[in-house]
Design an enzyme around this catalytic site. Sequence first.
Site, PDB file in Angstrom:
ATOM      1  N   ASN A 115      36.021  25.887  33.492  1.00 25.27           N
ATOM      2  CA  ASN A 115      37.356  26.383  33.856  1.00 25.27           C
ATOM      3  C   ASN A 115      37.404  27.074  35.208  1.00 25.27           C
ATOM      4  OD1 ASN A 115      40.110  27.748  33.166  1.00 25.27           O
ATOM      5  ND2 ASN A 115      38.693  29.454  33.511  1.00 25.27           N
ATOM      6  N   ASP A 144      27.908  32.601  40.130  1.00 24.29           N
ATOM      7  CA  ASP A 144      28.788  31.760  40.935  1.00 24.29           C
ATOM      8  C   ASP A 144      28.555  30.307  40.511  1.00 24.29           C
ATOM      9  OD1 ASP A 144      30.039  30.274  42.914  1.00 24.29           O
ATOM     10  OD2 ASP A 144      29.382  31.601  44.550  1.00 24.29           O
ATOM     11  N   VAL A 145      29.585  29.630  40.045  1.00 25.51           N
ATOM     12  CA  VAL A 145      29.387  28.245  39.575  1.00 25.51           C
ATOM     13  C   VAL A 145      29.036  27.281  40.704  1.00 25.51           C
ATOM     14  CG1 VAL A 145      30.796  28.441  37.483  1.00 25.51           C
ATOM     15  CG2 VAL A 145      31.875  27.702  39.637  1.00 25.51           C
ATOM     16  N   ASP A 147      31.283  34.330  34.793  1.00 27.84           N
ATOM     17  CA  ASP A 147      32.329  34.542  35.809  1.00 27.84           C
ATOM     18  C   ASP A 147      31.672  35.205  37.020  1.00 27.84           C
ATOM     19  OD1 ASP A 147      35.717  34.779  35.459  1.00 27.84           O
ATOM     20  OD2 ASP A 147      34.794  35.692  37.220  1.00 27.84           O
ATOM     21  N   ILE A 197      51.106  27.789  34.870  1.00 26.45           N
ATOM     22  CA  ILE A 197      50.760  28.656  33.736  1.00 26.45           C
ATOM     23  C   ILE A 197      50.834  30.123  34.191  1.00 26.45           C
ATOM     24  CG2 ILE A 197      49.037  29.161  31.955  1.00 26.45           C
ATOM     25  CD1 ILE A 197      50.114  26.225  31.888  1.00 26.45           C
ATOM     26  N   TYR A 218      43.698  21.669  47.143  1.00 31.26           N
ATOM     27  CA  TYR A 218      43.554  21.943  45.711  1.00 31.26           C
ATOM     28  C   TYR A 218      43.867  20.676  44.910  1.00 31.26           C
ATOM     29  CZ  TYR A 218      44.623  24.234  41.215  1.00 31.26           C
ATOM     30  OH  TYR A 218      44.673  24.604  39.889  1.00 31.26           O
ATOM     31  N   LYS A 260      41.219  18.738  42.517  1.00 38.23           N
ATOM     32  CA  LYS A 260      41.472  18.524  41.085  1.00 38.23           C
ATOM     33  C   LYS A 260      41.531  17.023  40.754  1.00 38.23           C
ATOM     34  CE  LYS A 260      41.772  22.784  39.417  1.00 38.23           C
ATOM     35  NZ  LYS A 260      40.677  23.341  38.574  1.00 38.23           N
TER      36      LYS A 260
HETATM   37  P1  NAI Z   1      42.331  32.791  37.802  1.00 42.37           P
HETATM   38  O1  NAI Z   1      42.135  32.816  39.274  1.00 42.37           O
HETATM   39  O2  NAI Z   1      43.196  33.823  37.185  1.00 42.37           O
HETATM   40  O3  NAI Z   1      40.914  32.870  37.058  1.00 42.37           O
HETATM   41  C1  NAI Z   1      39.812  32.187  37.545  1.00 42.37           C
HETATM   42  C2  NAI Z   1      38.554  32.910  37.099  1.00 42.37           C
HETATM   43  O4  NAI Z   1      37.457  32.189  37.623  1.00 42.37           O
HETATM   44  C3  NAI Z   1      38.464  34.338  37.632  1.00 42.37           C
HETATM   45  O5  NAI Z   1      38.030  35.225  36.620  1.00 42.37           O
HETATM   46  C4  NAI Z   1      37.450  34.229  38.753  1.00 42.37           C
HETATM   47  O6  NAI Z   1      36.707  35.434  38.956  1.00 42.37           O
HETATM   48  C5  NAI Z   1      36.569  33.091  38.262  1.00 42.37           C
HETATM   49  N1  NAI Z   1      35.893  32.402  39.376  1.00 42.37           N
HETATM   50  C6  NAI Z   1      36.434  32.023  40.559  1.00 42.37           C
HETATM   51  N2  NAI Z   1      35.506  31.441  41.341  1.00 42.37           N
HETATM   52  C7  NAI Z   1      34.358  31.443  40.611  1.00 42.37           C
HETATM   53  C8  NAI Z   1      33.039  30.988  40.873  1.00 42.37           C
HETATM   54  N3  NAI Z   1      32.706  30.434  42.044  1.00 42.37           N
HETATM   55  N4  NAI Z   1      32.104  31.148  39.923  1.00 42.37           N
HETATM   56  C9  NAI Z   1      32.423  31.719  38.725  1.00 42.37           C
HETATM   57  N5  NAI Z   1      33.645  32.196  38.423  1.00 42.37           N
HETATM   58  C10 NAI Z   1      34.600  32.047  39.366  1.00 42.37           C
HETATM   59  O7  NAI Z   1      42.825  31.323  37.444  1.00 42.37           O
HETATM   60  P2  NAI Z   1      43.741  30.767  36.246  1.00 42.37           P
HETATM   61  O8  NAI Z   1      45.136  30.766  36.703  1.00 42.37           O
HETATM   62  O9  NAI Z   1      43.376  31.437  34.990  1.00 42.37           O
HETATM   63  O10 NAI Z   1      43.251  29.240  36.223  1.00 42.37           O
HETATM   64  C11 NAI Z   1      42.094  28.849  35.512  1.00 42.37           C
HETATM   65  C12 NAI Z   1      41.800  27.389  35.800  1.00 42.37           C
HETATM   66  O11 NAI Z   1      42.969  26.611  35.516  1.00 42.37           O
HETATM   67  C13 NAI Z   1      41.437  27.081  37.246  1.00 42.37           C
HETATM   68  O12 NAI Z   1      40.520  26.008  37.294  1.00 42.37           O
HETATM   69  C14 NAI Z   1      42.757  26.650  37.834  1.00 42.37           C
HETATM   70  O13 NAI Z   1      42.594  25.839  38.978  1.00 42.37           O
HETATM   71  C15 NAI Z   1      43.343  25.888  36.671  1.00 42.37           C
HETATM   72  N6  NAI Z   1      44.779  25.762  36.706  1.00 42.37           N
HETATM   73  C16 NAI Z   1      45.584  26.874  36.660  1.00 42.37           C
HETATM   74  C17 NAI Z   1      46.956  26.742  36.693  1.00 42.37           C
HETATM   75  C18 NAI Z   1      47.888  27.920  36.639  1.00 42.37           C
HETATM   76  O14 NAI Z   1      49.109  27.708  36.763  1.00 42.37           O
HETATM   77  N7  NAI Z   1      47.447  29.140  36.439  1.00 42.37           N
HETATM   78  C19 NAI Z   1      47.568  25.416  36.803  1.00 42.37           C
HETATM   79  C20 NAI Z   1      46.637  24.319  36.843  1.00 42.37           C
HETATM   80  C21 NAI Z   1      45.295  24.503  36.785  1.00 42.37           C
END
Ligand code: NAI
Length: 265
Positions: A102, A75-76, A37, A206, A173, A177
């Site tokens: 993810n 950083d991914v 992360d 979610i 976004y 996706k």
């Molecule tokens: P979140 O924002 O709570 O968590 C994302 C995590 O990824 C964080 O810990 C962040 O520090 C890390 N991150 C961000 N950019 C990064 C990078 N460049 N390198 C490494 N780590 C990085 O997101 P959430 O809500 O948990 O979503 C997770 C995944 O599911 C994402 O891909 C999001 O687009 C997808 N998603 C989420 C939905 C939702 O309703 N929460 C709906 C549809 C898809």
Amino acid sequence: MTTLDGETALVTGGARGIGRRYALRLAEEGASVAVADIDLRSYEAYETERSRATDDTVVEELKSEGHEVIGAELDVTDPDAVDGFVDEVVETFGSLDVVVANAGGGDGPMADTHASTLAPEYLRATVERNLYGTVYTCVASAPRMKAQESGRIITVASQAGRTVLDGGTYAHYGAAKAAVIMYTKYLAADLAPHGITVNAIAPGYIDTGKLRSNVDERSAVEAGIPMGRLGQPEDCADVVAFLAGPGAGYVTGAVVPVDGGSAEL
Ligand code: NAI
């Protein structure tokens, strides 16, 4: 005996939200887990995530529950950093069996990211994080899985990559996706002869701290979901556990919605 005993799983973006739940679930299924992360304490940004955390980071959470785990801040969107961590994972645990790409999410306000008014900086950052980050993670992992002639890759798309969100906002976004979905299918075709499956999960709304920060009217969102409730991170983790597990060995190139029927009904 759990389903992933002796296997190793890598989860990117695993420090909070849905990714944290993937890491916990894959460990419960018996896998050694590697969490990458950009900030292992990213949960501190949201009250919902702070209340879910039970230790300093998800890495400590897993250690204190007796699981094998390593973590890294990277950083991914930096392919060398991702490649270096995949090396470390294989050196530490001896294999790489499950990858959940993810890390992702959008930039900018939900209310002002329509297709005709997108700011270049939101577009660039969102495409880089979601598409490039996914591609770099998969490209780093594929050679190790090819050498093993086995593996499960799970990418993370979104309802927004399959259908236009209400009001037509968050266009960058949705486009990123959608690109993840098509990349997933190309990768599935590429890796199928090597015994590696590649599938995408497409969550709807979610219940994470990030989502709550973007949604003013939870009841209005829930009213638009056929099942009438937000999804929980566990709903997504159940699907990831299935795609990573023995029951999904002949499933590849699929996009599995976890959206309470939002994009289907
Ligand atoms: P979140 O924002 O709570 O968590 C994302 C995590 O990824 C964080 O810990 C962040 O520090 C890390 N991150 C961000 N950019 C990064 C990078 N460049 N390198 C490494 N780590 C990085 O997101 P959430 O809500 O948990 O979503 C997770 C995944 O599911 C994402 O891909 C999001 O687009 C997808 N998603 C989420 C939905 C939702 O309703 N929460 C709906 C549809 C898809």
